[in-house]
Structures are given as structure tokens and as C-alpha cells.
Write an enzyme that holds these catalytic residues in place. Structure first.
Site, short mmCIF file in Angstrom:
data_model
loop_
_atom_site.label_atom_id
_atom_site.label_comp_id
_atom_site.label_asym_id
_atom_site.label_seq_id
_atom_site.Cartn_x
_atom_site.Cartn_y
_atom_site.Cartn_z
N SER A 110 5.90 -0.25 2.16
CA SER A 110 6.20 -0.41 3.59
C SER A 110 7.01 0.76 4.13
O SER A 110 8.08 1.08 3.61
CB SER A 110 7.00 -1.69 3.82
OG SER A 110 6.15 -2.79 3.88
N HIS A 126 2.02 0.17 7.53
CA HIS A 126 0.94 0.44 6.57
C HIS A 126 -0.25 0.98 7.37
O HIS A 126 -1.02 0.22 7.96
CB HIS A 126 0.56 -0.84 5.81
CG HIS A 126 1.62 -1.31 4.87
ND1 HIS A 126 1.61 -0.99 3.53
CD2 HIS A 126 2.73 -2.05 5.08
CE1 HIS A 126 2.67 -1.53 2.95
NE2 HIS A 126 3.37 -2.18 3.87
N HIS A 163 -1.54 -7.14 1.13
CA HIS A 163 -0.64 -8.16 0.59
C HIS A 163 -1.33 -9.51 0.60
O HIS A 163 -2.13 -9.80 1.50
CB HIS A 163 0.64 -8.26 1.43
CG HIS A 163 1.36 -6.96 1.63
ND1 HIS A 163 1.02 -6.07 2.62
CD2 HIS A 163 2.41 -6.42 0.96
CE1 HIS A 163 1.84 -5.02 2.55
NE2 HIS A 163 2.68 -5.21 1.55
N TYR A 188 0.00 -12.25 1.41
CA TYR A 188 0.40 -13.06 2.58
C TYR A 188 -0.43 -12.73 3.83
O TYR A 188 -0.42 -13.48 4.80
CB TYR A 188 1.90 -12.92 2.87
CG TYR A 188 2.35 -11.54 3.28
CD1 TYR A 188 2.07 -11.01 4.54
CD2 TYR A 188 3.08 -10.75 2.39
CE1 TYR A 188 2.48 -9.74 4.91
CE2 TYR A 188 3.50 -9.47 2.75
CZ TYR A 188 3.19 -8.98 4.01
OH TYR A 188 3.59 -7.71 4.37
N GLU A 189 -1.15 -11.59 3.80
CA GLU A 189 -2.01 -11.26 4.95
C GLU A 189 -3.26 -12.14 4.96
O GLU A 189 -4.02 -12.12 5.92
CB GLU A 189 -2.43 -9.79 4.89
CG GLU A 189 -1.29 -8.81 5.12
CD GLU A 189 -1.73 -7.38 4.86
OE1 GLU A 189 -2.37 -6.79 5.74
OE2 GLU A 189 -1.43 -6.85 3.76
N ALA A 222 9.00 -1.43 -0.88
CA ALA A 222 10.32 -1.72 -0.30
C ALA A 222 10.75 -3.06 -0.87
O ALA A 222 9.93 -3.98 -0.95
CB ALA A 222 10.19 -1.80 1.22
N MET A 273 7.18 -8.38 -2.03
CA MET A 273 6.00 -9.23 -1.78
C MET A 273 4.70 -8.54 -2.19
O MET A 273 3.65 -8.79 -1.60
CB MET A 273 5.93 -9.59 -0.29
CG MET A 273 7.20 -10.21 0.25
SD MET A 273 7.07 -10.47 2.03
CE MET A 273 8.79 -10.73 2.46
N SER A 274 4.78 -7.63 -3.15
CA SER A 274 3.56 -6.87 -3.51
C SER A 274 3.62 -6.44 -4.96
O SER A 274 4.33 -7.04 -5.77
CB SER A 274 3.46 -5.63 -2.60
OG SER A 274 4.50 -4.72 -2.91
N ASN A 309 17.44 -3.44 1.49
CA ASN A 309 18.42 -4.43 1.96
C ASN A 309 19.00 -5.18 0.78
O ASN A 309 18.41 -5.21 -0.30
CB ASN A 309 17.74 -5.44 2.91
CG ASN A 309 16.55 -6.14 2.28
OD1 ASN A 309 15.48 -5.54 2.10
ND2 ASN A 309 16.74 -7.38 1.89
N HIS A 361 11.81 -7.12 9.11
CA HIS A 361 10.89 -6.03 8.73
C HIS A 361 11.29 -4.70 9.38
O HIS A 361 11.14 -3.64 8.76
CB HIS A 361 9.46 -6.44 9.10
CG HIS A 361 8.40 -5.52 8.55
ND1 HIS A 361 8.31 -5.19 7.21
CD2 HIS A 361 7.39 -4.83 9.17
CE1 HIS A 361 7.29 -4.36 7.03
NE2 HIS A 361 6.72 -4.12 8.20
O1 LIG Z 1 4.32 -3.23 0.74
P1 LIG Z 1 5.75 -3.47 0.39
O2 LIG Z 1 5.92 -4.31 -0.82
O3 LIG Z 1 6.54 -2.18 0.29
O4 LIG Z 1 6.37 -4.28 1.62
C1 LIG Z 1 7.59 -5.02 1.61
C2 LIG Z 1 7.28 -6.50 1.40
C3 LIG Z 1 6.78 -6.90 2.77
O5 LIG Z 1 5.43 -6.54 2.93
C4 LIG Z 1 7.61 -6.08 3.71
C5 LIG Z 1 8.81 -6.84 4.20
O6 LIG Z 1 9.57 -6.04 5.07
O7 LIG Z 1 8.09 -4.95 2.92
N1 GUN Z 2 10.79 -10.88 -0.62
C1 GUN Z 2 11.40 -9.82 -0.12
N2 GUN Z 2 10.69 -8.72 0.17
C2 GUN Z 2 11.33 -7.66 0.68
N3 GUN Z 2 10.87 -6.46 1.03
C3 GUN Z 2 11.92 -5.74 1.49
N4 GUN Z 2 13.05 -6.46 1.43
C4 GUN Z 2 12.70 -7.66 0.93
C5 GUN Z 2 13.45 -8.85 0.61
O1 GUN Z 2 14.66 -8.93 0.80
N5 GUN Z 2 12.73 -9.89 0.10
#
Ligand SMILES: O=P(O)(O)O[C@@H]1C[C@H](O)[C@@H](CO)O1
Ligand code: GUN
Length: 293
Positions: free
Chosen positions: A38, A69, A91, A93-94, A121, A224-225, A248, A262
Site C-alpha cells: 500500500s 494500488h 487482497h 477483502y476486495e 504496510a 492484510m496481505s 502505525n 488507510h
Molecule cells: O497491500 P498492503 O498489505 O501493503 O496493504 C495494507 C493492508 C491494507 O490493504 C491496507 C490498510 O491500510 O494496507
Molecule cells: N490488519 C492491519 N493491517 C494494516 N496495514 C497497515 N496497518 C495495519 C494494521 O494496523 N492492521
């Protein structure tokens, strides 16, 4: 949503068709594939002699729906090494099936890629991590996978890999060592960590109780990936290396006014993308010279 409809067209041939389409249009023969997390699409900016393919033009490719993205493959050379960057990942979740989420990884394999570098991220659970730190992924916990939402569920095609692949040595030890040595040479060692990434399904961020649970489990960063892509890469014999950008701190205490979103994740990604870009560039440059690949 989660697994492959067994009646759909043969997956191997589908990947091959996409790989052939790309190979007939690019002069590059990438050995490295880099998935941009991300807000990290600018990692591809240092590529020389770029050739860009929008996902919407590539046969069988899914489309990106998440802000941060872009949705294109960028081929080019990084320090004279042919690479392909994925600016925008998919992802679960999409609403993509996991076979679509991991489709590009199998296409990379059929393009001749040998090493997959994943970036993401992530929120930190480790008390010692700071926002902006980079975590070399030592291992992962694939929560959806443990619950049965695994990218390898469904019929196994032996042309990709075995039915029951080992995952005990997934994140390449030599590449991790190389990255940690490199972090010292580049003066990055005060913000480069090594730890365990955990994939959760998302798209919501963690509750306090979930954060405490993950922390108790010894997880250092959550996102989440990544896990599905990595599992599929290991299954088809790619070397894997991964970096999490800590965007974060995951809240573990009640009563705080802070909350992650986000936009904040993208803001930190934008700020730290340059450092990540240098790290990946130098790592790719070093891989051959050390005969690690
Ligand atoms: O694609 P990534 O894993 O870098 O994205 C992270 C997880 C969520 O898609 C998004 C949350 O802000 O960032
Ligand atoms: N699940 C999850 N995904 C993230 N992607 C970026 N920060 C976070 C977080 O705090 N939790």
C-alpha cells in the site's frame, strides 16, 4: 469467493497464456518480481528502460480496487538486473478469490522469475518497533490459511508444485542475512528489524482484544496481505524475501483517542518509500554478486 471454482478453465494454461502475452510484448526477461505494498508503488520508479502494462490490458488479470494500488506491471532493469514490479496487489477483502489474489505470482514463475520480493504496510504489535521502521519478514502466521482459506486449496496441479509443500523455511535465510548485513552498510540498522508478520482477513483494523491476542501470540506486525502470495511462491519453487513497512502502532490499550486509518497508512508509506526503494535496489544489486541467487 475464497477458493477456485473447480469447473473454471485450467489454471496452469490460463497463467501460461498471460505469461506468453507479456513475454511477446516485453524485451525484459525478469528474474526478480517485486510486489509493492500500500502506497509503495513508487518503488518501481528507479527501474531503467521501463515497459508498463495496465492490469486492464493484460489477459486474465484481476483489477486493483484499493487506493494506493495503481494497477500496472512495470518491467525494467534495476542495476542491470531484469525485474518486474507489481504496482498494486490484490487482497482477499476486495472479494477476489485467493487464486486470483495469487495469480500474478504464478504468472511470474512462468515468466522465468526466480526470486519474489514482497513488500507491505503493516501495524506493529512489537513494543520496540517505531512507525517508519522496516521489518525483514522472518516468518508469517497465515490466519486465513489456518482457518482453511488457503490459496492452495482446491485441486493441486503438480506442474506448479506438490500437494503438501513445506513452509518451514519459506523466507530465504541467505536473503534475510544479506538484508540485515546491508542494513548495517547503509546505516539503516537502527530502524531495520526482523520479525514475524501475521495476515488477517481485514478490511477492518484490529479491535483492542484482537491486538492483545496477536501480541500474546508473539506476532510483531499485522497486515492484510502477503501470506497467500508467499505460500504460492514457495509452492512453485520461488525464493522469497519480504519487507514490512511499519506504518502505525496497533492500539493495545482502551481509552485512546488515536485510531489508525488507510490515509495515515498511505502517508507513512509515501514518507518512507524512498528508503525502502534504496533498500530493495541495493539488495537486488547484491544478490548476484554474493552468489545468493
Ligand atoms: O497491500 P498492503 O498489505 O501493503 O496493504 C495494507 C493492508 C491494507 O490493504 C491496507 C490498510 O491500510 O494496507
Ligand atoms: N490488519 C492491519 N493491517 C494494516 N496495514 C497497515 N496497518 C495495519 C494494521 O494496523 N492492521
Amino acid at each position: 469467493v475464497f477458493s477456485r471454482d473447480v469447473s473454471c478453465i485450467p489454471y496452469y494454461e490460463e497463467c501460461q497464456k498471460t505469461a506468453d502475452w507479456l513475454l511477446s510484448r516485453t524485451k525484459h526477461k525478469p528474474k526478480f518480481a517485486i510486489i509493492c505494498g500500500s502506497g509503495l508503488g513508487m518503488l518501481a520508479e528507479t527501474l531503467q528502460d521501463q515497459e508498463v502494462f495496465k492490469y486492464s490490458d493484460i489477459p486474465n488479470f484481476p483489477q486493483s480496487t484499493v487506493q494506493g494500488h495503481v494497477g500496472q506491471l512495470v518491467f525494467g532493469e534495476l542495476k542491470r538486473k531484469a525485474c518486474v514490479y507489481m504496482q498494486g496487489r490484490f487482497h482477499m477483502y476486495e472479494g477476489h478469490s485467493l487464486y486470483k489474489v495469487t495469480f500474478p505470482v504464478r504468472v511470474f514463475k512462468q515468466l522465468g522469475v526466480e526470486t519474489l520480493i514482497v513488500t507491505n504496510a503493516a501495524g506493529s504489535l512489537a513494543d520496540s518497533y517505531k512507525v517508519g521502521d522496516i521489518m525483514v519478514i522472518k516468518d508469517h502466521v497465515n490466519f486465513p490459511g489456518l482457518a482453511g482459506y488457503n490459496a492452495l486449496s482446491g485441486p493441486n496441479d503438480e506442474r506448479f508444485g506438490p500437494r503438501f509443500p513445506s513452509m518451514s523455511d519459506t523466507y530465504d535465510k541467505d536473503l534475510r542475512g544479506l538484508a540485515l548485513d546491508l542494513s548495517i552498510k547503509l546505516g539503516y540498522s537502527h530502524f531495520v528489524q526482523e520479525g514475524v508478520y501475521c495476515m488477517v482477513g481485514g478490511p477492518n483494523f484490529e479491535t483492542i482484544a484482537e491486538a492483545r491476542l496477536l501480541h500474546k501470540l508473539g506476532i510483531d506486525a499485522v497486515g492484510m496481505s502477503t501470506a497467500p502470495e508467499v505460500v504460492v511462491a514457495k509452492h512453485c519453487g520461488l525464493k522469497v524475501f519480504g519487507l514490512s513497512l511499519i506504518t502505525n502502532q496497533v492500539l493495545k490499550e482502551y481509552g485512546s483517542n488515536e485510531a489508525v486509518n488507510h490515509e495515515k497508512v498511505l502517508e507513512i508509506s509515501k514518507k518512507r518509500a524512498g528508503i525502502l526503494q534504496d533498500f530493495v535496489t541495493e539488495l537486488v544489486a547484491q544478490i548476484n554478486s554474493n552468489n545468493t541467487n
